[in-house]
Design a protein around this motif. Structure first.
Motif, PDB file in Angstrom:
ATOM      1  N   LEU A 140      42.591 -16.684  60.330  1.00 13.26           N
ATOM      2  CA  LEU A 140      41.810 -17.558  60.049  1.00 13.26           C
ATOM      3  C   LEU A 140      42.503 -18.941  59.385  1.00 13.26           C
ATOM      4  CD1 LEU A 140      38.681 -15.566  58.380  1.00 13.26           C
ATOM      5  CD2 LEU A 140      38.963 -16.651  60.690  1.00 13.26           C
ATOM      6  N   LEU A 141      43.274 -18.661  58.417  1.00 17.71           N
ATOM      7  CA  LEU A 141      44.042 -19.623  57.941  1.00 17.71           C
ATOM      8  C   LEU A 141      45.201 -20.316  58.775  1.00 17.71           C
ATOM      9  CD1 LEU A 141      44.480 -17.768  54.496  1.00 17.71           C
ATOM     10  CD2 LEU A 141      43.072 -20.040  54.708  1.00 17.71           C
ATOM     11  N   GLY A 144      43.846 -22.640  61.043  1.00 20.83           N
ATOM     12  CA  GLY A 144      42.798 -23.721  60.746  1.00 20.83           C
ATOM     13  C   GLY A 144      41.401 -23.579  60.521  1.00 20.83           C
ATOM     14  N   GLU A 145      40.909 -22.416  60.876  1.00 21.79           N
ATOM     15  CA  GLU A 145      39.360 -22.153  60.545  1.00 21.79           C
ATOM     16  C   GLU A 145      38.995 -22.124  59.450  1.00 21.79           C
ATOM     17  OE1 GLU A 145      38.210 -18.621  63.064  1.00 21.79           O
ATOM     18  OE2 GLU A 145      39.954 -18.693  64.152  1.00 21.79           O
ATOM     19  N   VAL A 146      39.517 -22.143  58.450  1.00 21.36           N
ATOM     20  CA  VAL A 146      39.175 -22.262  56.932  1.00 21.36           C
ATOM     21  C   VAL A 146      40.221 -22.789  56.318  1.00 21.36           C
ATOM     22  CG1 VAL A 146      37.719 -20.214  56.989  1.00 21.36           C
ATOM     23  CG2 VAL A 146      39.813 -19.928  56.336  1.00 21.36           C
ATOM     24  N   ASP A 147      39.994 -23.352  55.116  1.00 27.52           N
ATOM     25  CA  ASP A 147      40.761 -23.919  54.086  1.00 27.52           C
ATOM     26  C   ASP A 147      41.420 -23.056  53.266  1.00 27.52           C
ATOM     27  OD1 ASP A 147      40.822 -26.822  55.490  1.00 27.52           O
ATOM     28  OD2 ASP A 147      38.779 -26.716  54.525  1.00 27.52           O
ATOM     29  N   VAL A 283      43.065 -16.083  45.915  1.00 28.34           N
ATOM     30  CA  VAL A 283      42.747 -17.323  46.812  1.00 28.34           C
ATOM     31  C   VAL A 283      44.060 -17.496  47.608  1.00 28.34           C
ATOM     32  CG1 VAL A 283      43.434 -18.827  45.051  1.00 28.34           C
ATOM     33  CG2 VAL A 283      42.282 -19.649  47.025  1.00 28.34           C
ATOM     34  N   LEU A 284      43.893 -17.507  48.930  1.00 31.55           N
ATOM     35  CA  LEU A 284      45.037 -17.781  50.017  1.00 31.55           C
ATOM     36  C   LEU A 284      44.831 -19.236  50.745  1.00 31.55           C
ATOM     37  CD1 LEU A 284      44.857 -14.722  49.495  1.00 31.55           C
ATOM     38  CD2 LEU A 284      45.744 -14.648  51.835  1.00 31.55           C
ATOM     39  N   TRP A 285      45.744 -19.906  51.066  1.00 32.96           N
ATOM     40  CA  TRP A 285      45.792 -21.031  51.545  1.00 32.96           C
ATOM     41  C   TRP A 285      47.005 -21.283  52.413  1.00 32.96           C
ATOM     42  CZ3 TRP A 285      46.664 -20.757  46.605  1.00 32.96           C
ATOM     43  CH2 TRP A 285      47.791 -21.532  45.928  1.00 32.96           C
ATOM     44  N   HIS A 286      47.125 -22.201  53.513  1.00 34.90           N
ATOM     45  CA  HIS A 286      47.933 -22.428  54.335  1.00 34.90           C
ATOM     46  C   HIS A 286      49.076 -23.507  53.654  1.00 34.90           C
ATOM     47  CE1 HIS A 286      50.492 -23.054  57.828  1.00 34.90           C
ATOM     48  NE2 HIS A 286      50.202 -21.990  58.436  1.00 34.90           N
ATOM     49  N   GLN A 287      50.364 -23.209  53.711  1.00 39.79           N
ATOM     50  CA  GLN A 287      51.251 -24.065  53.314  1.00 39.79           C
ATOM     51  C   GLN A 287      51.301 -25.607  53.825  1.00 39.79           C
ATOM     52  OE1 GLN A 287      55.249 -22.748  54.383  1.00 39.79           O
ATOM     53  NE2 GLN A 287      55.186 -23.398  56.442  1.00 39.79           N
ATOM     54  N   ARG A 288      50.587 -25.682  55.219  1.00 42.07           N
ATOM     55  CA  ARG A 288      50.597 -27.148  55.552  1.00 42.07           C
ATOM     56  C   ARG A 288      49.469 -27.857  54.388  1.00 42.07           C
ATOM     57  NH1 ARG A 288      46.400 -24.470  58.960  1.00 42.07           N
ATOM     58  NH2 ARG A 288      47.940 -23.839  60.611  1.00 42.07           N
TER      59      ARG A 288
END
Length: 318
Positions: A140-141, A144-147, A283-288
């Motif tokens: 999902l991350l 880019g489906e979620v932030d 909480v997880l997020w993408h490095q972009r």
């Protein structure tokens, strides 16, 4: 298609349409009219040779080509924004939109203090809580489906930790919890010691985001050569609380999530008669997004909200 002649503004429109999956909302975010957004999409379709999105009863649905393209477009736009305007994020003037994927009980615990912070700062940001349908939100991350993905993701976190600096996702722990056995007050097993034999003999309700009728408890029981009878599988903690309150089913929940069922006064809590690993909400997020000022602002408020989650809930779960 020639990249030299491509209007890069079309990518901004594409990014917002993908984020909102609704042309009207995308137009509002872009301060454009809906016909202008539709025209921009038409031009991009012609340039790329793909429909990109198709209309549905509730908005638009991206094509596989659009889903594959969007993460790179969003990442590139974020880097350009940071290079051109590296100023501090101003929540009172920015209409940034954030999508947070989490379970219903996580949202009930985290969102009250988060919304209070947003309102106190008079922020114009828009937050959307999306249902969590998996225990591993990495795809999902990545797509880019979620932030943000917020929850207990042991496999994903273990994989990211093993990748070290090469990981494309970041994670931060918000709080720790433990699993407990939950049943209605007055249940025959609500008083005295809950033995493993009694636990396995009883009928159970399982909360499973994916719908699989097999979870952490069943893995732990299998290691002991034991099984249990799962009568019902649901995908919400609130539903679990309602059903257990009006039946003789047992369920296993994180202790701090019991109040989020809305049934805490009608439920009894027993320690589990088998060892389970603790619950670590992350909480997880993408490095972009790691250096994006708006994303950093939201991360800081998520951390603060986790630290300030309602103490009345924690007390009633004890």
């Amino acid at each position: 298609m020639s990249f030299r002649t491509l209007d890069l503004n079309l990518l901004r429109v594409f990014d917002q349409v993908m984020a909102e999956q609704n042309l009207t909302r995308a137009a509002e975010r872009l301060a454009m009219t809906q016909p202008a957004v539709s025209n921009a999409l038409k031009r991009l379709r012609e340039a790329l040779g793909d429909d990109l999105v198709v209309r549905t009863a509730f908005g638009v649905k991206p094509t596989p080509r659009a889903e594959a393209l969007w993460p790179d477009v969003r990442s590139a736009l974020a880097r350009l924004r940071e290079a051109i305007d590296p100023t501090v994020f101003d929540p009172e003037t920015s209409e940034a939109s954030f999508r947070l994927a989490m379970a219903d009980a996580t949202a009930a615990t985290l969102m009250p203090p988060l919304v209070a912070d947003i309102e106190q700062q008079r922020a114009l940001v828009n937050v959307r809580v999306l249902p969590l349908t998996t225990r591993d939100p990495r795809m999902l991350l990545e797509h880019g489906e979620v932030d943000f993905a917020i929850g207990y993701f042991p496999d994903a976190v273990a994989a990211l930790s093993s990748q070290g600096v090469n990981a494309t996702l970041h994670h931060e722990r918000l709080w720790d919890d433990e699993y407990v056995c939950v049943m209605r007050k007055g249940h025959p097993l609500a008083e005295g010691e809950l033995t493993l034999d009694a636990f396995c003999t009883a009928h159970h309700l399982l909360v499973s985001f994916s719908g699989r009728a097999h979870g952490f408890v069943d893995q732990a029981l299998a290691a002991l050569n034991r099984t249990r009878r799962i009568v019902l599988t649901v995908n919400q903690f609130f539903t679990a609380g309602r059903v257990v309150t009006h039946s003789d089913l047992l369920t296993v929940l994180p202790r701090q999530f019991v109040p989020a069922t809305g049934m805490a006064r009608e439920l009894a809590i027993q320690p589990l008669p088998l060892a389970l690993q603790g619950v670590h909400v992350e909480v997880l997020w993408h490095q972009r997004h790691d250096r994006d000022p708006a994303h950093r602002w939201m991360r800081e408020h998520v951390f603060a909200a986790a630290a300030r989650r309602p103490q009345t809930l924690l007390a009633s779960a004890s």
